[in-house]
Design an enzyme around this catalytic site. Structure first.
Site, PDB file in Angstrom:
ATOM      1  N   SER A 184      24.013  68.778  34.645  1.00 30.84           N
ATOM      2  CA  SER A 184      24.639  67.645  33.873  1.00 30.84           C
ATOM      3  C   SER A 184      24.987  68.472  32.728  1.00 30.84           C
ATOM      4  CB  SER A 184      23.846  66.323  33.591  1.00 30.84           C
ATOM      5  OG  SER A 184      22.741  66.885  32.617  1.00 30.84           O
ATOM      6  N   ASP A 242      33.579  79.947  26.118  1.00 28.88           N
ATOM      7  CA  ASP A 242      32.237  79.609  26.074  1.00 28.88           C
ATOM      8  C   ASP A 242      31.272  80.389  27.097  1.00 28.88           C
ATOM      9  OD1 ASP A 242      30.266  77.646  25.275  1.00 28.88           O
ATOM     10  OD2 ASP A 242      30.555  76.237  26.757  1.00 28.88           O
TER      11      ASP A 242
HETATM   12  P1  ATP Z   1      28.799  71.542  29.006  1.00 29.64           P
HETATM   13  O1  ATP Z   1      27.959  70.436  28.534  1.00 29.64           O
HETATM   14  O2  ATP Z   1      27.841  72.894  28.968  1.00 29.64           O
HETATM   15  O3  ATP Z   1      30.163  71.713  28.514  1.00 29.64           O
HETATM   16  P2  ATP Z   1      29.920  70.342  31.391  1.00 29.64           P
HETATM   17  O4  ATP Z   1      29.767  69.186  31.094  1.00 29.64           O
HETATM   18  O5  ATP Z   1      31.178  71.188  31.053  1.00 29.64           O
HETATM   19  O6  ATP Z   1      28.877  71.409  30.460  1.00 29.64           O
HETATM   20  P3  ATP Z   1      29.208  72.357  33.400  1.00 29.64           P
HETATM   21  O7  ATP Z   1      28.644  73.256  32.526  1.00 29.64           O
HETATM   22  O8  ATP Z   1      30.541  72.620  34.178  1.00 29.64           O
HETATM   23  O9  ATP Z   1      29.364  70.906  32.746  1.00 29.64           O
HETATM   24  O10 ATP Z   1      28.003  72.044  34.498  1.00 29.64           O
HETATM   25  C1  ATP Z   1      26.631  71.378  33.982  1.00 29.64           C
HETATM   26  C2  ATP Z   1      25.773  72.078  35.035  1.00 29.64           C
HETATM   27  O11 ATP Z   1      25.824  71.524  36.256  1.00 29.64           O
HETATM   28  C3  ATP Z   1      25.522  73.362  35.028  1.00 29.64           C
HETATM   29  O12 ATP Z   1      24.848  74.193  33.869  1.00 29.64           O
HETATM   30  C4  ATP Z   1      24.858  73.741  36.391  1.00 29.64           C
HETATM   31  O13 ATP Z   1      23.617  73.560  36.413  1.00 29.64           O
HETATM   32  C5  ATP Z   1      25.588  72.789  37.236  1.00 29.64           C
HETATM   33  N1  ATP Z   1      26.973  73.183  37.916  1.00 29.64           N
HETATM   34  C6  ATP Z   1      27.946  73.068  37.459  1.00 29.64           C
HETATM   35  N2  ATP Z   1      28.854  73.508  38.228  1.00 29.64           N
HETATM   36  C7  ATP Z   1      28.175  73.812  39.535  1.00 29.64           C
HETATM   37  C8  ATP Z   1      28.393  74.132  40.882  1.00 29.64           C
HETATM   38  N3  ATP Z   1      29.790  74.225  41.057  1.00 29.64           N
HETATM   39  N4  ATP Z   1      27.627  74.057  41.543  1.00 29.64           N
HETATM   40  C9  ATP Z   1      26.387  73.871  41.394  1.00 29.64           C
HETATM   41  N5  ATP Z   1      25.660  73.572  40.114  1.00 29.64           N
HETATM   42  C10 ATP Z   1      26.816  73.492  39.171  1.00 29.64           C
END
Ligand code: ATP
Length: 361
Positions: free
Chosen positions: A21, A139
């Site tokens: 998340s 980032d």
């Molecule tokens: P942040 O709060 O860092 O901005 P975000 O809301 O943009 O995060 P992401 O960093 O893209 O979200 O994803 C959150 C988490 O979900 C990641 O740290 C990872 O553990 C998991 N995750 C993201 N993309 C994938 C994927 N394609 N496959 C599996 N797990 C994923």
């Protein structure tokens, strides 16, 4: 702009377990109904009104989608589909099941510099491709460097999370106060124009940590970390770098350069003798050196602890925001844009609140 489908995502994909998340929603495993293929779904809650402090702005999602569409590279998470409903946008992306690179390394007994370099090369190839399209990630940090499958002999790097990424238009300046304190470049702290070189600084920080288990600028507070960054207050302490080759230190020194125009580019990094040795002597030096595993494991354990702490902090804050929704929208333009490295404070320092603002000029 990407074709965003207005249909219900669940008509096409069966939603499975949570994989992770972020600030604005969850990432879940999904299965395509038509083919049975497995993907990941990034569920982003949309901001309901201009004055709301919750959710992500639609234009930020559009930017992330547009950027991911341009970035078709084996070291960058691929985008497959986008769905939008009234309250959220769902990005269907490649499923990356090998976890974070740093977790994979922390589980190993030993890691030679040669092995570390194989990962660095892939990161540099992904970043170099992105930069060749005039896109900066802004980032880059261990949490955003994952492995597609950790059980294969040579795991494959995938760069994720393009939530802060920007397409840089030649002739236009872009400034932002976004990022995670440990990994941001001096020009971010100073609110100066950013460029793809800003990512190269973060690669310097990641390499420093990978080899030593120490974070070059980390202070006891975010303010101290930011001060260390702008004053370039870092060194290679013998105690942590006694297994590190001179070429590796040279590589880092050429990235942790205050003037962005003097930093190595991703392409130059790939030609640096640490990555691509020119002589047998250079190759031999490299294979004799290894990463400081004991300290690296400590760093990683601490990092994971902080991530859980930040998640709890963010959840508490979200609950409070939901209760106190009437506060001014001005203070928090973009919740995702700043993540503290501090563990023990409930109040963000002024500099970090300021750092949530971002602008193009
Ligand atoms: P942040 O709060 O860092 O901005 P975000 O809301 O943009 O995060 P992401 O960093 O893209 O979200 O994803 C959150 C988490 O979900 C990641 O740290 C990872 O553990 C998991 N995750 C993201 N993309 C994938 C994927 N394609 N496959 C599996 N797990 C994923």
């Amino acid at each position: 702009m990407a074709l965003i489908k207005l249909q219900n995502v669940e008509d096409f994909y069966e939603i499975g377990e949570e994989l992770g998340s972020g600030h604005f929603g969850q990432v879940r495993a999904v299965r395509e109904r038509a083919t049975g293929a497995r993907w990941a779904g990034k569920f982003l809650k949309l901001r309901r009104s201009v004055s709301s402090r919750l959710g992500v702005e639609r234009k930020s999602v559009e930017r992330e989608v547009e950027i991911l569409q341009c970035l078709q590279h084996c070291n960058i998470m691929a985008l497959r589909d986008v769905f939008e409903s009234r309250a959220e946008v769902v990005l269907i992306v490649e499923l990356i099941s090998g976890g974070e690179l740093f977790d994979f390394i922390a589980e190993k007994e030993n890691l030679s510099e040669n092995e570390a370099i194989e990962f660095m090369k892939q990161i540099l190839k992904g970043v170099g491709f992105m930069h060749s399209k005039h896109i900066a990630h802004f980032d880059l940090k261990p949490e955003n460097i994952m492995l597609s499958d950790k059980h294969v002999e040579h795991p494959h790097i995938k760069i994720i999370d393009f939530g802060l990424a920007q397409r840089l238009t030649p002739g236009e300046q872009y400034r932002s106060l976004c990022g995670t304190p440990q990994y941001i470049a001096p020009e971010v702290v100073n609110y100066e124009p950013l460029s793809v070189a800003t990512d190269m600084w973060s690669i310097g920080v990641i390499t420093y940590i990978l080899l030593s288990g120490m974070s070059p600028f980390q202070g006891d507070s975010d303010e101290e970390t930011l001060r260390n960054i702008v004053t370039m207050n870092y060194e290679f302490e013998d105690h942590y770098f006694n297994q590190t080759s001179a070429m590796a230190k040279d590589f880092i020194e050429k990235l942790l350069v205050k003037d962005p125009s003097e930093r190595m580019t991703a392409e130059e990094c790939l030609l640096h003798p640490w990555i691509k040795p020119l002589t047998r002597k250079q190759a031999a030096n490299r294979s004799r050196s290894s990463i400081n595993m004991k300290n690296f494991r400590k760093f990683n354990a601490r990092r994971k602890w902080k991530m859980s702490y930040n998640m709890v902090w963010a959840c508490n804050r979200l609950c409070r925001l939901q209760l106190l929704c009437k506060t001014s929208a001005k203070e928090d333009r973009d919740l995702r844009s700043c993540e503290s490295d501090q563990e023990d404070t409930d109040t963000k320092p002024a500099s970090l609140i300021r750092r949530r603002l971002s602008s193009s000029s």
